[in-house]
Design a protein around this motif. Structure first.
Motif, PDB file in Angstrom:
ATOM      1  N   ALA A   1      45.471  20.001 -56.774  1.00  0.00           N
ATOM      2  CA  ALA A   1      45.336  21.114 -58.192  1.00  0.00           C
ATOM      3  C   ALA A   1      44.655  22.160 -57.821  1.00  0.00           C
ATOM      4  CB  ALA A   1      44.868  20.004 -59.264  1.00  0.00           C
ATOM      5  N   LEU A   2      45.185  22.740 -56.858  1.00  0.00           N
ATOM      6  CA  LEU A   2      44.369  24.232 -56.321  1.00  0.00           C
ATOM      7  C   LEU A   2      44.933  25.130 -56.600  1.00  0.00           C
ATOM      8  CD1 LEU A   2      43.863  22.668 -52.646  1.00  0.00           C
ATOM      9  CD2 LEU A   2      42.082  22.395 -54.730  1.00  0.00           C
TER      10      LEU A   2
ATOM     11  N   GLY B   1      45.885  26.056 -67.467  1.00  0.00           N
ATOM     12  CA  GLY B   1      44.684  25.354 -67.857  1.00  0.00           C
ATOM     13  C   GLY B   1      44.321  26.265 -69.267  1.00  0.00           C
TER      14      GLY B   1
ATOM     15  N   HIS C   1      46.552  28.372 -51.854  1.00  0.00           N
ATOM     16  CA  HIS C   1      46.455  27.607 -50.589  1.00  0.00           C
ATOM     17  C   HIS C   1      47.193  26.450 -50.182  1.00  0.00           C
ATOM     18  CE1 HIS C   1      42.532  30.147 -51.207  1.00  0.00           C
ATOM     19  NE2 HIS C   1      42.315  29.435 -52.317  1.00  0.00           N
TER      20      HIS C   1
ATOM     21  N   LYS D   1      38.868  21.838 -56.030  1.00  0.00           N
ATOM     22  CA  LYS D   1      37.758  22.832 -55.907  1.00  0.00           C
ATOM     23  C   LYS D   1      36.635  22.212 -56.798  1.00  0.00           C
ATOM     24  CE  LYS D   1      40.496  26.683 -54.721  1.00  0.00           C
ATOM     25  NZ  LYS D   1      41.001  28.058 -55.439  1.00  0.00           N
TER      26      LYS D   1
ATOM     27  N   ALA E   1      42.522  40.107 -61.433  1.00  0.00           N
ATOM     28  CA  ALA E   1      42.953  40.629 -60.031  1.00  0.00           C
ATOM     29  C   ALA E   1      44.563  40.762 -60.154  1.00  0.00           C
ATOM     30  CB  ALA E   1      42.837  39.687 -58.795  1.00  0.00           C
TER      31      ALA E   1
ATOM     32  N   VAL F   1      50.196  28.174 -62.165  1.00  0.00           N
ATOM     33  CA  VAL F   1      50.014  28.760 -63.240  1.00  0.00           C
ATOM     34  C   VAL F   1      51.643  29.413 -63.504  1.00  0.00           C
ATOM     35  CG1 VAL F   1      49.242  30.735 -64.281  1.00  0.00           C
ATOM     36  CG2 VAL F   1      47.730  29.380 -62.887  1.00  0.00           C
TER      37      VAL F   1
ATOM     38  N   ARG G   1      46.526  37.950 -60.480  1.00  0.00           N
ATOM     39  CA  ARG G   1      47.132  36.878 -59.590  1.00  0.00           C
ATOM     40  C   ARG G   1      48.261  36.171 -60.537  1.00  0.00           C
ATOM     41  NH1 ARG G   1      45.178  38.310 -56.132  1.00  0.00           N
ATOM     42  NH2 ARG G   1      43.311  37.865 -54.665  1.00  0.00           N
TER      43      ARG G   1
ATOM     44  N   SER H   1      37.664  30.716 -68.090  1.00  0.00           N
ATOM     45  CA  SER H   1      37.267  30.800 -69.609  1.00  0.00           C
ATOM     46  C   SER H   1      35.896  31.316 -69.922  1.00  0.00           C
ATOM     47  CB  SER H   1      37.394  29.433 -69.832  1.00  0.00           C
ATOM     48  OG  SER H   1      36.990  28.480 -68.727  1.00  0.00           O
TER      49      SER H   1
ATOM     50  N   SER I   1      36.353  35.048 -70.666  1.00  0.00           N
ATOM     51  CA  SER I   1      37.246  35.246 -72.125  1.00  0.00           C
ATOM     52  C   SER I   1      36.359  34.980 -73.133  1.00  0.00           C
ATOM     53  CB  SER I   1      38.144  33.998 -72.084  1.00  0.00           C
ATOM     54  OG  SER I   1      39.037  34.447 -71.297  1.00  0.00           O
TER      55      SER I   1
HETATM   56  C1  3Y8 Z   1      44.461  35.202 -62.928  1.00  0.00           C
HETATM   57  C2  3Y8 Z   1      44.026  34.213 -65.943  1.00  0.00           C
HETATM   58  C3  3Y8 Z   1      40.746  31.970 -69.487  1.00  0.00           C
HETATM   59  C4  3Y8 Z   1      41.029  31.255 -68.177  1.00  0.00           C
HETATM   60  C5  3Y8 Z   1      41.173  30.097 -67.916  1.00  0.00           C
HETATM   61  C6  3Y8 Z   1      38.390  28.280 -65.729  1.00  0.00           C
HETATM   62  C7  3Y8 Z   1      39.630  27.647 -66.445  1.00  0.00           C
HETATM   63  C8  3Y8 Z   1      41.878  27.350 -67.080  1.00  0.00           C
HETATM   64  C9  3Y8 Z   1      41.674  25.726 -64.574  1.00  0.00           C
HETATM   65  C10 3Y8 Z   1      43.966  22.376 -62.146  1.00  0.00           C
HETATM   66  C11 3Y8 Z   1      43.067  23.600 -61.805  1.00  0.00           C
HETATM   67  C12 3Y8 Z   1      42.754  26.689 -60.443  1.00  0.00           C
HETATM   68  C13 3Y8 Z   1      43.316  28.174 -60.803  1.00  0.00           C
HETATM   69  C14 3Y8 Z   1      42.704  27.107 -62.630  1.00  0.00           C
HETATM   70  C15 3Y8 Z   1      41.972  26.981 -63.862  1.00  0.00           C
HETATM   71  C16 3Y8 Z   1      41.118  28.359 -66.283  1.00  0.00           C
HETATM   72  C17 3Y8 Z   1      41.089  29.869 -66.495  1.00  0.00           C
HETATM   73  C18 3Y8 Z   1      41.524  28.082 -64.893  1.00  0.00           C
HETATM   74  C19 3Y8 Z   1      42.479  25.819 -61.789  1.00  0.00           C
HETATM   75  C20 3Y8 Z   1      44.074  32.011 -64.946  1.00  0.00           C
HETATM   76  C21 3Y8 Z   1      44.211  33.265 -64.922  1.00  0.00           C
HETATM   77  C22 3Y8 Z   1      44.204  33.684 -63.359  1.00  0.00           C
HETATM   78  C23 3Y8 Z   1      44.262  32.624 -62.747  1.00  0.00           C
HETATM   79  C24 3Y8 Z   1      44.113  32.717 -61.207  1.00  0.00           C
HETATM   80  C25 3Y8 Z   1      44.431  31.072 -60.628  1.00  0.00           C
HETATM   81  C26 3Y8 Z   1      44.375  31.212 -58.957  1.00  0.00           C
HETATM   82  C27 3Y8 Z   1      44.098  29.484 -58.769  1.00  0.00           C
HETATM   83  C28 3Y8 Z   1      43.096  29.465 -60.195  1.00  0.00           C
HETATM   84  C29 3Y8 Z   1      44.886  27.837 -60.977  1.00  0.00           C
HETATM   85  C30 3Y8 Z   1      45.122  34.048 -66.821  1.00  0.00           C
HETATM   86  C31 3Y8 Z   1      45.268  31.258 -65.631  1.00  0.00           C
HETATM   87  C32 3Y8 Z   1      43.542  25.962 -59.319  1.00  0.00           C
HETATM   88  C33 3Y8 Z   1      41.230  27.043 -59.847  1.00  0.00           C
HETATM   89  O1  3Y8 Z   1      49.160  31.103 -59.014  1.00  0.00           O
HETATM   90  C34 3Y8 Z   1      48.184  31.593 -58.494  1.00  0.00           C
HETATM   91  O2  3Y8 Z   1      48.239  32.439 -57.699  1.00  0.00           O
HETATM   92  C35 3Y8 Z   1      46.670  31.122 -59.351  1.00  0.00           C
HETATM   93  C36 3Y8 Z   1      45.824  31.564 -58.445  1.00  0.00           C
HETATM   94  C37 3Y8 Z   1      43.379  32.126 -58.446  1.00  0.00           C
HETATM   95  C38 3Y8 Z   1      43.461  29.456 -57.501  1.00  0.00           C
HETATM   96  C39 3Y8 Z   1      44.333  29.413 -56.311  1.00  0.00           C
HETATM   97  O3  3Y8 Z   1      43.563  29.561 -55.354  1.00  0.00           O
HETATM   98  O4  3Y8 Z   1      45.342  29.295 -56.555  1.00  0.00           O
HETATM   99  N1  3Y8 Z   1      43.020  30.309 -60.916  1.00  0.00           N
HETATM  100  N2  3Y8 Z   1      43.985  31.448 -63.688  1.00  0.00           N
HETATM  101  C40 3Y8 Z   1      43.121  35.778 -62.624  1.00  0.00           C
HETATM  102  C41 3Y8 Z   1      43.305  37.308 -62.251  1.00  0.00           C
HETATM  103  O5  3Y8 Z   1      44.285  37.887 -62.113  1.00  0.00           O
HETATM  104  O6  3Y8 Z   1      42.004  37.985 -62.185  1.00  0.00           O
HETATM  105  O7  3Y8 Z   1      46.437  34.135 -66.381  1.00  0.00           O
HETATM  106  O8  3Y8 Z   1      45.030  34.053 -68.031  1.00  0.00           O
HETATM  107  C42 3Y8 Z   1      42.576  31.602 -65.446  1.00  0.00           C
HETATM  108  C43 3Y8 Z   1      42.353  30.165 -65.557  1.00  0.00           C
HETATM  109  N3  3Y8 Z   1      42.348  29.297 -64.805  1.00  0.00           N
HETATM  110  O9  3Y8 Z   1      40.926  33.036 -69.941  1.00  0.00           O
HETATM  111  O10 3Y8 Z   1      40.862  31.118 -70.568  1.00  0.00           O
HETATM  112  O11 3Y8 Z   1      37.704  28.963 -66.258  1.00  0.00           O
HETATM  113  O12 3Y8 Z   1      38.534  28.111 -64.377  1.00  0.00           O
HETATM  114  N4  3Y8 Z   1      43.102  28.200 -62.306  1.00  0.00           N
HETATM  115  C44 3Y8 Z   1      40.560  25.774 -59.737  1.00  0.00           C
HETATM  116  O13 3Y8 Z   1      39.499  25.610 -60.653  1.00  0.00           O
HETATM  117  O14 3Y8 Z   1      40.688  25.110 -58.900  1.00  0.00           O
HETATM  118  C45 3Y8 Z   1      43.616  24.840 -62.027  1.00  0.00           C
HETATM  119  O15 3Y8 Z   1      45.447  22.717 -61.696  1.00  0.00           O
HETATM  120  O16 3Y8 Z   1      43.892  21.417 -62.401  1.00  0.00           O
END
Ligand code: 3Y8
Ligand code: NAP
Length: 253
Positions: A133-134, A174, A138, A196, A32, A155, A34, A11, A14
């Motif tokens: 909530a990871l 989120g 993993h 985390k 990346a 996600v 993801r 966030s 962004s």
């Molecule tokens: C692809 C980009 C924005 C970014 C928003 C932040 C907040 C919401 C909360 C729970 C925890 C978790 C996870 C989480 C959050 C923000 C942020 C954040 C945690 C998106 C996004 C990408 C990812 C990748 C994703 C991981 C995962 C982690 C879910 C987009 C939505 C758990 C991290 O399914 C998968 O493979 C997801 C993988 C890496 C960690 C993991 O190990 O699984 N984030 N999340 C990014 C890329 O491709 O480079 O889709 O728009 C972004 C956001 N997720 O612009 O407002 O800033 O952290 N993301 C954690 O913190 O533990 C959820 O569920 O309570």
């Protein structure tokens, strides 16, 4: 003339992208890849790995990047290490935009573990109802503790069901709100939260809800990250951009 590469996925990235767009600064946000549909951004977006440090060096030089801003998640340790190394090799100005780690407050029942493996080991024992909530990346590691019922939150919908015999799966992205997380945890009779130490507010709802519900939390501490300049607010990055030493590309050499 600036040309920014912003490593995103958070966030804060962004929020910074919005400031860069408002000031008309040339910038590209990098994901990346993801998730299936990353959020749209007000600046150019690229998706996918660079191909290690060498690939990132080629990108920085090939696109005449003047400033590299690492606004990835604190657990994206590989990307952050590559950014430090590629900046050193190319002379491109580099800064990190990150958020301070959460610190336990009055009423928190945290047990710190060093990493995912530590969290798995700490789950040995009788069956519980665990909010995991990871994200998705993993989850398989927790098959080593199959006795628990896991509440998972991804996600995107997974291509095949998670390999945990007892689980409920929520597909949601989120940032998450306190009300929603507290209701979710009560609806699933959660008695332990694994998280985390992301810092920031987007993932924080579940640990505030755990405090209010008097639930224990397994807090996974952050991985070691290389020494680098860390800023905690997008505005500080804008200030840094105005004053950072011009890098090679900036000097037009
Ligand atoms: C692809 C980009 C924005 C970014 C928003 C932040 C907040 C919401 C909360 C729970 C925890 C978790 C996870 C989480 C959050 C923000 C942020 C954040 C945690 C998106 C996004 C990408 C990812 C990748 C994703 C991981 C995962 C982690 C879910 C987009 C939505 C758990 C991290 O399914 C998968 O493979 C997801 C993988 C890496 C960690 C993991 O190990 O699984 N984030 N999340 C990014 C890329 O491709 O480079 O889709 O728009 C972004 C956001 N997720 O612009 O407002 O800033 O952290 N993301 C954690 O913190 O533990 C959820 O569920 O309570
Ligand atoms: P990671 O383990 O540190 O990186 C693994 C590889 O993924 C990197 O070497 C790089 O591939 C590629 N990569 C990572 N971030 C990238 C980016 N922003 N742009 C282009 N390539 C990237 O990273 P991760 O933990 O998988 O995180 C991936 C993305 O999800 C990041 O954008 C991160 O901000 C976001 N995110 C992660 C978490 C988390 O818990 N890890 C939480 C929220 C958001 P190459 O070596 O090929 O260049």
């Amino acid at each position: 003339m600036h040309n920014i590469l912003l490593l995103g996925g958070t966030s804060q990235a962004s929020a910074l992208a919005r400031l860069l767009a408002d000031q008309g600064i040339a910038a590209t946000l990098s994901y990346a890849g993801r998730t299936d549909k990353p959020m749209s951004q007000p600046i150019a977006v690229r998706v996918g790995g660079f191909g290690g440090v060498a690939g990132l060096v080629d990108y920085l030089l090939g696109h005449r990047v003047t400033h590299l801003i690492d606004a990835t998640h604190p657990f994206a340790a590989t990307m952050s290490a590559h950014a430090v190394e590629a900046a050193r090799l190319t002379g491109v100005a580099h800064v990190t935009l990150t958020r301070p780690a959460w610190r336990a407050e009055e009423g928190d029942r945290w047990t710190h573990v060093p990493d995912i493996a530590g969290a798995v080991a700490a789950l040995a024992g009788p069956p519980r109802r665990v909010m995991l909530a990871l994200g998705r990346m993993h989850v398989d590691a927790f098959a080593a503790q199959p006795q628990h019922h896991y509440l998972l939150r991804f996600v995107d919908a997974p291509s095949e069901p998670p390999r945990l015999p007892h689980h409920s799966l929520i597909v949601d992205r989120g940032p998450f709100a306190l009300e929603g997380d507290r209701e979710l945890m009560q609806a699933h009779a959660i008695d332990l939260v694994v998280t985390k130490n992301a810092g920031g507010t987007g993932a924080q709802a579940k640990i505030i809800a755990a405090r209010q519900l008097n639930l224990p939390v397994l807090m996974i501490d952050r991985p070691a990250l290389p020494a680098r300049t860390e800023l905690h607010a997008p505005d500080d990055v804008m200030h840094w951009l105005d004053h950072a030493a011009p890098s090679v590309a900036d000097r037009g050499v």
